[in-house]
Each structure stands twice: as structure tokens, then as C-alpha cells.
Design a protein around this motif. Structure first.
Motif, mmCIF file in Angstrom:
data_model
loop_
_atom_site.group_PDB
_atom_site.id
_atom_site.type_symbol
_atom_site.label_atom_id
_atom_site.label_comp_id
_atom_site.label_asym_id
_atom_site.label_seq_id
_atom_site.Cartn_x
_atom_site.Cartn_y
_atom_site.Cartn_z
ATOM 1 N N LYS A 1 40.881 51.133 68.854
ATOM 2 C CA LYS A 1 41.975 50.176 68.608
ATOM 3 C C LYS A 1 42.839 50.650 67.451
ATOM 4 O O LYS A 1 44.071 50.640 67.513
ATOM 5 C CB LYS A 1 41.402 48.796 68.270
ATOM 6 N N TRP A 2 42.143 51.065 66.381
ATOM 7 C CA TRP A 2 42.868 51.530 65.185
ATOM 8 C C TRP A 2 43.780 52.708 65.517
ATOM 9 O O TRP A 2 44.943 52.750 65.134
ATOM 10 C CB TRP A 2 41.838 51.916 64.114
ATOM 11 N N LEU A 3 43.224 53.630 66.296
ATOM 12 C CA LEU A 3 44.022 54.795 66.673
ATOM 13 C C LEU A 3 45.237 54.363 67.483
ATOM 14 O O LEU A 3 46.354 54.812 67.272
ATOM 15 C CB LEU A 3 43.177 55.792 67.483
ATOM 16 N N LYS A 4 44.987 53.430 68.421
ATOM 17 C CA LYS A 4 46.053 53.012 69.320
ATOM 18 C C LYS A 4 47.151 52.270 68.561
ATOM 19 O O LYS A 4 48.344 52.472 68.815
ATOM 20 C CB LYS A 4 45.465 52.119 70.417
ATOM 21 N N GLU A 5 46.715 51.421 67.605
ATOM 22 C CA GLU A 5 47.716 50.591 66.916
ATOM 23 C C GLU A 5 48.463 51.358 65.837
ATOM 24 O O GLU A 5 49.681 51.270 65.736
ATOM 25 C CB GLU A 5 47.048 49.334 66.324
ATOM 26 N N THR A 6 47.721 52.117 65.042
ATOM 27 C CA THR A 6 48.413 52.747 63.916
ATOM 28 C C THR A 6 48.888 54.173 64.226
ATOM 29 O O THR A 6 49.716 54.705 63.498
ATOM 30 C CB THR A 6 47.509 52.800 62.670
ATOM 31 N N PRO B 1 47.833 57.196 63.700
ATOM 32 C CA PRO B 1 47.962 58.058 62.518
ATOM 33 C C PRO B 1 48.275 59.509 62.922
ATOM 34 O O PRO B 1 47.773 59.983 63.935
ATOM 35 C CB PRO B 1 46.568 57.975 61.875
ATOM 36 N N ASP B 2 49.097 60.159 62.144
ATOM 37 C CA ASP B 2 49.425 61.546 62.470
ATOM 38 C C ASP B 2 48.309 62.500 62.086
ATOM 39 O O ASP B 2 48.194 63.585 62.646
ATOM 40 C CB ASP B 2 50.724 61.973 61.767
ATOM 41 N N VAL B 3 47.539 62.107 61.082
ATOM 42 C CA VAL B 3 46.361 62.915 60.772
ATOM 43 C C VAL B 3 45.139 62.023 60.797
ATOM 44 O O VAL B 3 45.210 60.841 60.440
ATOM 45 C CB VAL B 3 46.463 63.582 59.376
ATOM 46 N N VAL B 4 44.042 62.589 61.254
ATOM 47 C CA VAL B 4 42.773 61.857 61.169
ATOM 48 C C VAL B 4 41.827 62.667 60.303
ATOM 49 O O VAL B 4 41.798 63.900 60.375
ATOM 50 C CB VAL B 4 42.143 61.615 62.552
ATOM 51 N N VAL B 5 41.076 61.965 59.448
ATOM 52 C CA VAL B 5 40.181 62.661 58.548
ATOM 53 C C VAL B 5 38.783 62.073 58.716
ATOM 54 O O VAL B 5 38.624 60.856 58.799
ATOM 55 C CB VAL B 5 40.635 62.482 57.082
ATOM 56 N N THR C 1 45.694 68.024 75.911
ATOM 57 C CA THR C 1 44.959 66.773 75.678
ATOM 58 C C THR C 1 45.943 65.744 75.143
ATOM 59 O O THR C 1 47.071 66.064 74.775
ATOM 60 C CB THR C 1 43.849 66.975 74.641
ATOM 61 N N GLY C 2 45.476 64.478 75.078
ATOM 62 C CA GLY C 2 46.293 63.441 74.468
ATOM 63 C C GLY C 2 46.358 63.667 72.963
ATOM 64 O O GLY C 2 45.779 64.615 72.428
ATOM 65 N N LYS C 3 47.045 62.761 72.282
ATOM 66 C CA LYS C 3 47.169 62.927 70.838
ATOM 67 C C LYS C 3 45.786 62.898 70.185
ATOM 68 O O LYS C 3 45.527 63.606 69.226
ATOM 69 C CB LYS C 3 48.047 61.798 70.284
ATOM 70 N N TYR C 4 44.914 62.054 70.735
ATOM 71 C CA TYR C 4 43.554 61.986 70.184
ATOM 72 C C TYR C 4 42.544 62.407 71.249
ATOM 73 O O TYR C 4 42.477 61.810 72.318
ATOM 74 C CB TYR C 4 43.243 60.567 69.700
ATOM 75 N N LEU C 5 41.780 63.390 70.905
ATOM 76 C CA LEU C 5 40.704 63.834 71.797
ATOM 77 C C LEU C 5 39.429 63.149 71.346
ATOM 78 O O LEU C 5 38.945 63.382 70.233
ATOM 79 C CB LEU C 5 40.559 65.355 71.704
ATOM 80 N N LEU C 6 38.915 62.236 72.189
ATOM 81 C CA LEU C 6 37.698 61.502 71.838
ATOM 82 C C LEU C 6 36.509 62.200 72.477
ATOM 83 O O LEU C 6 36.396 62.219 73.703
ATOM 84 C CB LEU C 6 37.787 60.071 72.361
ATOM 85 N N SER C 7 35.642 62.744 71.652
ATOM 86 C CA SER C 7 34.463 63.409 72.199
ATOM 87 C C SER C 7 33.236 62.602 71.795
ATOM 88 O O SER C 7 32.911 62.540 70.616
ATOM 89 C CB SER C 7 34.342 64.828 71.653
ATOM 90 N N VAL C 8 32.610 61.990 72.787
ATOM 91 C CA VAL C 8 31.419 61.201 72.481
ATOM 92 C C VAL C 8 30.203 61.999 72.907
ATOM 93 O O VAL C 8 30.128 62.498 74.030
ATOM 94 C CB VAL C 8 31.447 59.846 73.208
ATOM 95 N N CYS C 9 29.243 62.110 71.996
ATOM 96 C CA CYS C 9 28.053 62.907 72.300
ATOM 97 C C CYS C 9 27.160 62.202 73.301
ATOM 98 O O CYS C 9 26.927 61.001 73.214
ATOM 99 C CB CYS C 9 27.287 63.196 71.009
ATOM 100 N N LYS C 10 26.683 62.972 74.274
ATOM 101 C CA LYS C 10 25.772 62.385 75.271
ATOM 102 C C LYS C 10 24.400 63.039 75.235
ATOM 103 O O LYS C 10 23.586 62.824 76.116
ATOM 104 C CB LYS C 10 26.389 62.495 76.667
ATOM 105 N N SER C 11 24.157 63.914 74.240
ATOM 106 C CA SER C 11 22.887 64.626 74.236
ATOM 107 C C SER C 11 21.749 63.763 73.706
ATOM 108 O O SER C 11 21.955 62.618 73.315
ATOM 109 C CB SER C 11 23.006 65.911 73.430
ATOM 110 N N ILE C 12 20.594 64.356 73.619
ATOM 111 C CA ILE C 12 19.360 63.556 73.548
ATOM 112 C C ILE C 12 19.277 62.600 72.352
ATOM 113 O O ILE C 12 19.029 61.412 72.520
ATOM 114 C CB ILE C 12 18.115 64.477 73.643
ATOM 115 N N SER C 13 19.566 63.087 71.147
ATOM 116 C CA SER C 13 19.411 62.203 69.983
ATOM 117 C C SER C 13 20.357 61.022 70.087
ATOM 118 O O SER C 13 19.991 59.875 69.782
ATOM 119 C CB SER C 13 19.691 62.960 68.690
#
Ligand code: SF4
Ligand code: SF4
Ligand code: FES
Ligand code: FES
Lengths: 204, 770
Positions: free
Chosen positions: A152-157, A159-163, A73-85
């Protein structure tokens, strides 16, 4: 064997927890994923030798579960929920915006290997729908606009860790179960084998 | 046995054993339920839903898959209701969504369960207009098996077979949902001795074999039932031919023997029948040239030989003859030679076996009903592959397994105990006190044992095995399956008295005691470990007659070379397997050119020589073979052809074998054979020759050290002979043991009773440069 001693030691520790070696398959795959960010064929060979089943049997399990990644995967794996709620709370727009921003279709990684995008089934944060995960760190109540800001934040900065907490503060909205979730290591926990990805800060 | 249960199916009362699956209980009572994934010999999975039936439950009628539902008393079932029909139509419509319209170019068309069941139970039309899923058209998953994933209906028969039955799960489902496919791991092909079975049980044309692909249409095939003579298992087979060419062999479900399965060698090693190199005319050696002659000339010249002298005739017989052939040679020898009969079988490891009065012989089915199986014999997976499957099956059902080394290592994975180098020496002697082995105490003493015993290597002493047997016999209730592995060995043992092996041939035979040698279907110079000795013996003899399918290293030395019909598909007769079960060998295709059956040749020779013979037809030879038995119980054609006897008739009788140990008992080498080699028939069968007869040896860790082996290759040198092989290290081998598979050309040419030099290959290359 392409695993270093440290990893092998961890693996053996995991295997010992189970009466049958092959029962350790799931956690071992997580371990493999924590090393490379995906399940490489090399790792499959190592695991098959460790638990005494054939490589294709390991591959069969690893490809059955979509959270075992088959490609890096890329440095950041973006998982957006598509389920019902989340869907009810406008996740489709979040998905559109993230896709627009990254230019990615489902399960694609960009050329710089920065982002991988995926639309996923329920990630257990329905109370805070719509929810997004970055490297399995959950952010809840994400509006389409904030989704863009997050990217945008991820792309610009870069970060090596995300919390989770940090992202929640800056890009999240209403959170489910504030009173319950004290664990800030996101979807991962300290159970052996369920390792955090390299970019995630180790829990204090 | 527990009580039967009664159920009502479609208004008919039927009876069944409890714990049976509904689909099987119905089948047994003649009610067919369509299915794709369920297979009698595999565990049920309920993958396809084709077998849905309506069962009455306290909550009303429900659709249940009959392949995963056990029968119960007073169950009420409907297999033909409107709801069931609708369900079947639905399942088929779904299955056909992604199934390509390949029937016109598909090998399976005409005998395809998907085609047939769509005709019988299908909806007639599809509402699906979208694109079907696509995969690369057939991919090679091994040298001989192709997989077309578009055709696959994901029934998991092939994957279950390879996991449950053959134990080499190299194919599996990959991915999930709509993306699911069967595949192998990259660079890890489906190399299994049993892969052909998956092609046979695939309910569509997804799995095909390179051997049969595009060769024929099922409705053009002629077929007959016969017996495989590839090894002593004698699996039941169906032969298929088209336009007088043998095209395919299928396994037949003979419950007592192979249960439908075959090994790939048995399945594909028929291709040599169609080879252009087959011998088709009789040949005679004149001035070291083989020239064609008329068969009549052969008869007249040979009858001179028989008439002129009080002929001393010796027979060296292969294991691929029918019982009738053996009887014909026996009759001939009785009439012709006054001296002691001398029959030698083409077997390096022929030993007296365990046939004494204190021995109770086992049947294959005893494997399932014993408490434990004890194995000390040749490598069964390599030599009697389907027997290996039967052992696996027994172990799966809870029977314990005790294996003595250094053969049968593949069984060690499923064995409860494997006695390796600590227990078995490099001379194949058990060096420990058997009664003190802990596991033996637990698993063997006082139990019901089936012991599969035989010689592991030619140099193993007969007594080593006898000792183990005697221990088992006095400490447990044991039955013995003597593991002679070659073809129709048991037929030969039963029809000929006092046979010996090649180990004795080399000591016994010389020009003093042999005027005439018949070599029938045997290439000992190309195959035997006594190759060199046999060669010089044959070269010293006056008259040598070889009968064979091909000309080879041995037949080359003969004075007369007679083209032989193959026992596979070109002859009729009977075959006797490892449990003394005699079954039918049948003819399906004409044999080429002037080929003759062995019995025909020998009978004609006698007729020509004016010798009166009462056994001048196949039927009479067949009757002669069993004249000592009660007719109604004997496996004569009339009895074998009765529908109830198609699986063969068992007539256990203890043969007398005169074979004795060869003196060279300081085994330095462990000599064995792999399933695939490069014998003449194998080299002329395309599929088998693809599967490889790589020249390699296995060595202990001690040998690696001793000879400084590092490069993965080494050269074996003895006198003029030099063979470069790759080597594999076998950690379970004792000290100096070296395994050499001798069914590879050249490797059998060493004299294994003497030293063989081993040089690491790099060093040797360096020497060559200098
Ligand atoms: S390849 Fe054939 S046997 Fe294997 S799962 Fe597909 S349809 Fe079934
Ligand atoms: S196991 Fe023996 S008899 Fe059976 S198919 Fe293989 S070679 Fe033929
Ligand atoms: S539906 Fe999105 S987190 Fe549950
Ligand atoms: S045969 Fe019962 S589900 Fe396939």
C-alpha cells in the motif's frame, strides 16, 4: 551501439578485471540490467561485441539465471521468498496476500507497470524469515499484514528510492544477524558491475 | 605410447588405451552402451544419462555415466545389470515425458536413436499423464534448417558441434530447466556452412532439412557409399535415393578425411540431379538453333572430323570428372592427335604447384601432428570447407597457426598470427623479410610445419608463393599441401600430363592449333575471369563439342551438345583428393534420358570411328590409370572395394603441370570465389540457391575514400558492362585492394587487367533522373 559512453567505459573497466574477456559476462549483464531494469536484446548485442562471443551465447547465459530479467519489470520488483525457512514461517500466506493485493501471478507485471511480483528461492535472509525484497532491498520478518502495508505504501507514495533500513523499520519484524550486516545497500554491493537499480539510494 | 589398461566388462576382460572414455573403450571391444548425447567427435557433456553403467568402487557398485568416465586399470564394469536396466528405463521414461508422439510424421522415424533405444531399453509404458510441453512446431532457424523444439531431447549435440567443430555458435540453449530450448538469437539465423551436420547428428527428429523433409522413409531408401566431388577434399559420403531419385547425402566418418562432417554445399548440391532442365538428348546447332539429334549421328559426324584431318584436338576439362573419364580422354588424344597433347583444366588459378624434388608432400593428418600450420592460399573456408574444419581441429589440439593475408581471414580468429596488410601487399607479395618476422622465429624456425600453399588470386605471381615455401623449407622441417581446390583436380593432375589452366588457354588456343575442342563439364564463360577472351576463342573454332548436365553460356556456343551423366550418383569411378587419396565414386540412380558418361561417349566415338582401343570398359580404364603402380597398392576397383580400403588408398605421385603465370601481374583486384555462387548446378539446387549469391564486393578503407562511397552500394562500370553491387569495408585490406567474388553471374565478365570505374550508387541514380 545503444550504450552511452559512460556505460561503455564502465563495461571496459569491468572487462579489464578478468584474464578472459568472456568471464566478464555476468557482471556486464548486471550492468545492462542496471540500465534498463532487464536484459534487452540491444544490450545483448553490445555485450556480445564487447566480449567477442555470439549474441545467442550471451542470451543463453542471461536466460539461464532468473535474476537477469528478460522483460522490463514494474517500478517495484516484489520478490517474496518461498524457500524452506520462510515457508515454515508462513511465507505462503505472505505470497497469497501480495498476489491478492497486486492481482499478479508469478513473474507478472501490472498494467501501470508499478509492480512486478515473483516468488523466489532463498534470498539469504533465512534468520529473519519470512523475507521480502523490493528492488533487491531486503525486508525481514514480514507478516502477511505488513506485506500488504508495504505494498500500500509503495502504491500510495510511489517513492523514487527504496531503502532496506527504512522499510525494515516500518514493515519488518525480527531481523537476522543485526550484529553482522552493516551494509544497507541490500543485496547489492559495490563490486563493479553489481549495480544497484535506479530506484535504490546510493549508499552513504 | 603409454601402456594399455585392462578392465573387466560384463565378466569379459578387455584392453584399452588409458585416458579413453569408458563408453568408447567398450565400443571398441564390441560392447555397445546406449547413448544420446555422446558423439565420438564431440567433447563429452553427460547431458542425457542414457549411458549409465555400474562400476565397482571402494564404496560398492555405483552408477556412473560411461561417457564422462575414463577407464582405469582393473576397473570392473557392468553394463547390463538390473540396476543399469532400471536406470535406462528411468532415463527413457523421463525423456519421453515431453517427447511428442510424432513418429508417424517424423523424418527421423525408422532411423531414430530415441525410437530404437526405447524399443531396446525402454520401460514399455509411461506413467506420465500430464500435458507435455509445447512449442510452435518447426521454426526455420535458417533457410534450409528447421527446428522442432518439442522433439528436442536437449542432448547439446547440435550446439556443441557449432561451437567446437564449426566455430559458428549461432544456436544455443535458451532458458533453463523445464523451459530449456535450443534456439537462435532473434534475427540472427543459423547461417553456417556446416549446418547440415547438426541435422545428421541430432538423435531425434528435432532438426530437419528443407531438402529432405517428408521426402522418404528410411526403410525405403537405397544407399551406397561414395565420394563427394564438390571440392578437392573428397569427403566420404553415403548417397540415399528412393524410387530412383537422389534424396539425401550423409557424411561418412572417414578418419583420415572428413571425420563424418560435410559442408552444406557438398550435402545439398545434389538437388540439381532431379531438375527438369537437365540435358537429356544430344543437340546439334543448325542455323544457330539447337536441334535434337540421335547420338549415332553425333558419332558419325564427329568421326568424319577425326578422319578427314590430322586432327588437332584440344580438351577443356572440368574438375567434376572421374579419373576414368580423364584416362579415356587421354587415350583418345593419344590415338587421334599426333601433335602435343593439350589438356586445359577449368581453373583460373592453376599454377605449377610445389611438386619439385625438394618438396615433401603432406597428408591431411599431418595437420594434427605438426608444430605449426602455415597457410597462404585461397580462402579455405570458402573453397575446401572441410579442410578448414580439420585446421580448426588441429588448432584446438594445440597446433600453432600462421596465416598470411588477405584470404583466409576467418582463420585469423584462431590463428596465432595473421600477417595482413603490413606484410602482404595488394599484389600478394610478401613485402617484409620473412626471416625477420618475430612470430615466424618463434613458431616456425626449426619446427615441424605443414604448409598449405596455393594461389590466392589468379594474378598472384607463382614466385611469391615459392619464396615463402623456400624459406620454410630451408628453415624448418616442412611438408606441403598444395591447395588446388576444385573437385577432382588431383585426379586430373595424376592421370593427364602437362595440364594447364585457363590462364594459358586464353594465350595458347586459336583456330590454327585447334580443329576440335571438347568442353567437358565446364562453363568457363559463365565462371572464369577470362570469360570474354574464352568466348571469342570458342566462337572462332570450327568444331566444338560440349558435354554437360545443363546447357549454359559456354555450351550454347557448341556445335554439338551431349547430355552427360552426373559424377554424383550416376556414375562409377574413382576420385583423387588433395592428399592423393583415391576413393570410390559410386552409382545409385539411373541417369536421365540419353545421358552418357564421358568415358562412354569418347570410347563409343572411337569404336564408331574404327579406332582400336584396348580401354573400352570402365574396369580397363581404371586399371589403365594405375598401370605403373604395383597392382596390390594401386587404387583399382578390386582393391578399393576391399573393406579395409573403403576410406581410400593414398598413392602420392608428383604431377607435372605446365601452367605458367599470366603476365598481367599488376593485380588491382583480388578475385576469389565464395562457397555459394550461381553456377548452373547451384541454380538448379533449391537449397543452395536459397543460400544466396548476393552480388557484393569488399573494399579497403582507402577505396571508400577514393571513390566517396557512402550509400552501401556502388556501380562497377567497364565499357558496356554495368553491375550494381553492395560493398563491405574490409579494414584489413591494404590501400587500393578490391575483392570481387566472381562466382556470381556478370561479375566475372569484367576484364580485370584493365580499369573498372566505380561510382557510388546514389550519384548514379541522380544522373539517371536527369
Ligand atoms: S536439436 Fe537435436 S541435437 Fe540439438 S539438442 Fe535437441 S535433440 Fe540434441
Ligand atoms: S568439403 Fe568439399 S568434398 Fe567435402 S562435402 Fe564440402 S564440397 Fe564435398
Ligand atoms: S528461505 Fe527465505 S530467505 Fe532463506
Ligand atoms: S551419453 Fe553419457 S550422458 Fe549422454
Amino acid at each position: 551501439m545503444s550504450w552511452d559512453d559512460k556505460l561503455l567505459k564502465q563495461a571496459k573497466k569491468i572487462i579489464k578485471l578478468y584474464p578472459q574477456k568472456r568471464s566478464a559476462l555476468g557482471p556486464l549483464l548486471h550492468l545492462a540490467q542496471s540500465k534498463d531494469g532487464y536484459i534487452s536484446d540491444d544490450s545483448i548485442t553490445v555485450i556480445s561485441e564487447l566480449v567477442g562471443i555470439t549474441e545467442v551465447q550471451v542470451k543463453s547465459v542471461s536466460t539461464f539465471y532468473s535474476m537477469y530479467k528478460q522483460e522490463p519489470t514494474g517500478k517495484y520488483l516484489l520478490s517474496v521468498c518461498k524457500s524452506i525457512s520462510c515457508e515454515i514461517n508462513n511465507s505462503s500466506e505472505v505470497i497469497n496476500k501480495v498476489q491478492e493485493f497486486t492481482g499478479l501471478n508469478n513473474n507478472e507485471t501490472d498494467e501501470e507497470e508499478l509492480f512486478t511480483f515473483e516468488a523466489v528461492e532463498c534470498i539469504g535472509a533465512c534468520g529473519g524469515a519470512p523475507a521480502v525484497q523490493v528492488n533487491y532491498e531486503t525486508v525481514e520478518g514480514v507478516t502477511p499484514e505488513n506485506a500488504i502495508n508495504l505494498c500500500k505504501w509503495l502504491k500510495e507514495t510511489k517513492p523514487d528510492v527504496v531503502v532496506a533500513d527504512e522499510m525494515q523499520e516500518n514493515f519488518g519484524g525480527i531481523k537476522s544477524f543485526d550484529w553482522a550486516i552493516q551494509d544497507n545497500s541490500g543485496a547489492t554491493s559495490t563490486a563493479p558491475g553489481f549495480q544497484t537499480l535506479k530506484t535504490t539510494k546510493v549508499k552513504k | 605410447m603409454s601402456e594399455k589398461v585392462n578392465l573387466n566388462v560384463n565378466g569379459i576382460e578387455i584392453e584399452s588405451d588409458p585416458n579413453k572414455l569408458l563408453i568408447e573403450a567398450c565400443e571398441d571391444s564390441g560392447i555397445h552402451i546406449p547413448r544420446f548425447c555422446w558423439h565420438k567427435r564431440l567433447d563429452p557433456v553427460g547431458m542425457c544419462r542414457m549411458c549409465l553403467v555400474e562400476v565397482e568402487t571402494p564404496r560398492g557398485k555405483m552408477l556412473v555415466p560411461s561417457c564422462t568416465t575414463e577407464v582405469s586399470d582393473e576397473m570392473v564394469v557392468d553394463t547390463e545389470s538390473d540396476v543399469v536396466k532400471k536406470a535406462q528405463e528411468g532415463v527413457l521414461e523421463f525423456l519421453l515425458i515431453n517427447h511428442p508422439l510424432d513418429c508417424p510424421i517424423c523424418d527421423k522415424a525408422g532411423e531414430c536413436p530415441l525410437q530404437d533405444q526405447t524399443m531396446a531399453y525402454g520401460p514399455g509404458e509411461s506413467r506420465f499423464v500430464e500435458e507435455k510441453r509445447h512449442f510452435e512446431k518447426p521454426i526455420n532457424i535458417s533457410e534450409i534448417i528447421l527446428l522442432d523444439r518439442e522433439r528436442c531431447i536437449l542432448c547439446a549435440r547440435c550446439t556443441r558441434f557449432s561451437d567446437e567443430i564449426s566455430g559458428d555458435p549461432l544456436i544455443e540453449f535458451i532458458q533453463r530447466g523445464n523451459k530449456t530450448e535450443v534456439n537462435t538469437f532473434p534475427n540472427e539465423p543459423f547461417k553456417s556452412y556446416f549446418s547440415g551436420n547438426t541435422v545428421q547428428i541430432c538423435p531425434v527428429g528435432a532438426l530437419t532439412s528443407t531438402s529432405y523433409r517428408f521426402k522418404a522413409r528410411p526403410w525405403d531408401l537405397k544407399s551406397t557409399r561414395s565420394t563427394c566431388n564438390g571440392c578437392s577434399m573428397g569427403c566420404s559420403i553415403e548417397l540415399n535415393s528412393s524410387q530412383n531419385k537422389m534424396l539425401r547425402i550423409l557424411g561418412v566418418d572417414n578418419d583420415a578425411v572428413n571425420q563424418g562432417w560435410l559442408c552444406d554445399k557438398g550435402r545439398y548440391n545434389f538437388e540439381y540431379l532431379n531438375s527438369d532442365s537437365r540435358l537429356k538428348t544430344p543437340l546439334k546447332k543448325i542455323d544457330n538453333e539447337l536441334v535434337e539429334i540421335e547420338i549415332q549421328e553425333v558419332y558419325s559426324e564427329l568421326s568424319e572430323v577425326i578422319k578427314d584431318r590430322q586432327t588437332k584436338v584440344t580438351f577443356l576439362l572440368g574438375s567434376n570428372l572421374t579419373n576414368e573419364d580423364y584416362v579415356a580422354f587421354r587415350e583418345f588424344s593419344e590415338i587421334i592427335s599426333q601433335s602435343e597433347k593439350s589438356f586445359y583444366l577449368n581453373d583460373d588459378k592453376l599454377h605449377p604447384g610445389l611438386f619439385g624434388e625438394n618438396v615433401e608432400l603432406a597428408k591431411i593428418d599431418d595437420l594434427n601432428s605438426s608444430d605449426a600450420i602455415v597457410v597462404w592460399a585461397e580462402d579455405l573456408k570458402e573453397k575446401i570447407p572441410v579442410l578448414y574444419l580439420r585446421i580448426r581441429q588441429a588448432v584446438k589440439n594445440g597446433v600453432k597457426l600462421v596465416v598470411f593475408g588477405h584470404t583466409n581471414e576467418t582463420l585469423s580468429d584462431i590463428a596465432d598470427v595473421f600477417y595482413g596488410k603490413e606484410t602482404v601487399s595488394e599484389n600478394f607479395e610478401i613485402v617484409k623479410d620473412i626471416s625477420k618476422l618475430k612470430e615466424i622465429k618463434d613458431l616456425v624456425i626449426g619446427k615441424n610445419i605443414t604448409a598449405i600453399l596455393g594461389k590466392s588470386t589468379p594474378h598472384q605471381s607463382d614466385t611469391s608463393v615459392t619464396k615463402l615455401f623456400e624459406f620454410l623449407n630451408s628453415n624448418s622441417n616442412s611438408k606441403v599441401l598444395n591447395a588446388y581446390s576444385k573437385g577432382n583436380t588431383y585426379g586430373a593432375l595424376q592421370t593427364l600430363e602437362n595440364v594447364k589452366g585457363l590462364n594459358n588457354f586464353v594465350n595458347d588456343i586459336s583456330e590454327e592449333n585447334t580443329d576440335l575442342l571438347f568442353i567437358v563439364g565446364a562453363d568457363p564463360i559463365g565462371r572464369s575471369v577470362y570469360s570474354n577472351q574464352i568466348k571469342s576463342i570458342i566462337e572462332g573454332l570450327d568444331t566444338v563439342v560440349a558435354l554437360d548436365n545443363f546447357n549454359h553460356e559456354t555450351s550454347e556456343l557448341a556445335n554439338f551438345l551431349i547430355p552427360m551423366s552426373s559424377t554424383l550418383g550416376e556414375k562409377e569411378g574413382t576420385f583423387t583428393n588433395i592428399e592423393f587419396r583415391t576413393s570410390r565414386i559410386d552409382k545409385l540412380v539411373p541417369s536421365p534420358g540419353q545421358t552418357v558418361s564421358d568415358w562412354e561417349f569418347i570410347t563409343s566415338l572411337m569404336n564408331f570411328s574404327g579406332l582400336t582401343v584396348e580401354t573400352n570398359s570402365l574396369e580397363s580404364l581404371n586399371k589403365k590409370a594405375y598401370e605403373n603402380l604395383d597392382y596390390s597398392l594401386s587404387p583399382v576397383f578390386d582393391n578399393l572395394d576391399k573393406p579395409s580400403n573403403l576410406d581410400g588408398m593414398v598413392n602420392i605421385s608428383k604431377p607435372k603441370i605446365s601452367s605458367s603465370d599470366n603476365n598481367s601481374n599488376e593485380a588491382k583486384f583480388f578475385i576469389g570465389e565464395k562457397l555459394y555462387g550461381d553456377s548452373t548446378t547451384e541454380r538448379h539446387s533449391d537449397s543452395i540457391s536459397l543460400l544466396g549469391s548476393k552480388k557484393y564486393i569488399e573494399v579497403s578503407e582507402g577505396v571508400v575514400e577514393k571513390y566517396n562511397l557512402t550509400s552501401g552500394k556502388c556501380t562497377l562500370i567497364q565499357d558496356e558492362l554495368e553491375v550494381t553491387v553492395s560493398y563491405e569495408v574490409n579494414k584489413s585490406f591494404p590501400n587500393d585492394l578490391i575483392y570481387i567474388p566472381t562466382n556470381r553471374r556478370e561479375l566475372n565478365k569484367f576484364d580485370f587487367s584493365r580499369e573498372i570505374m566505380i561510382i557510388p550508387s546514389v550519384v548514379k541514380e541522380a544522373l539517371n533522373v536527369n
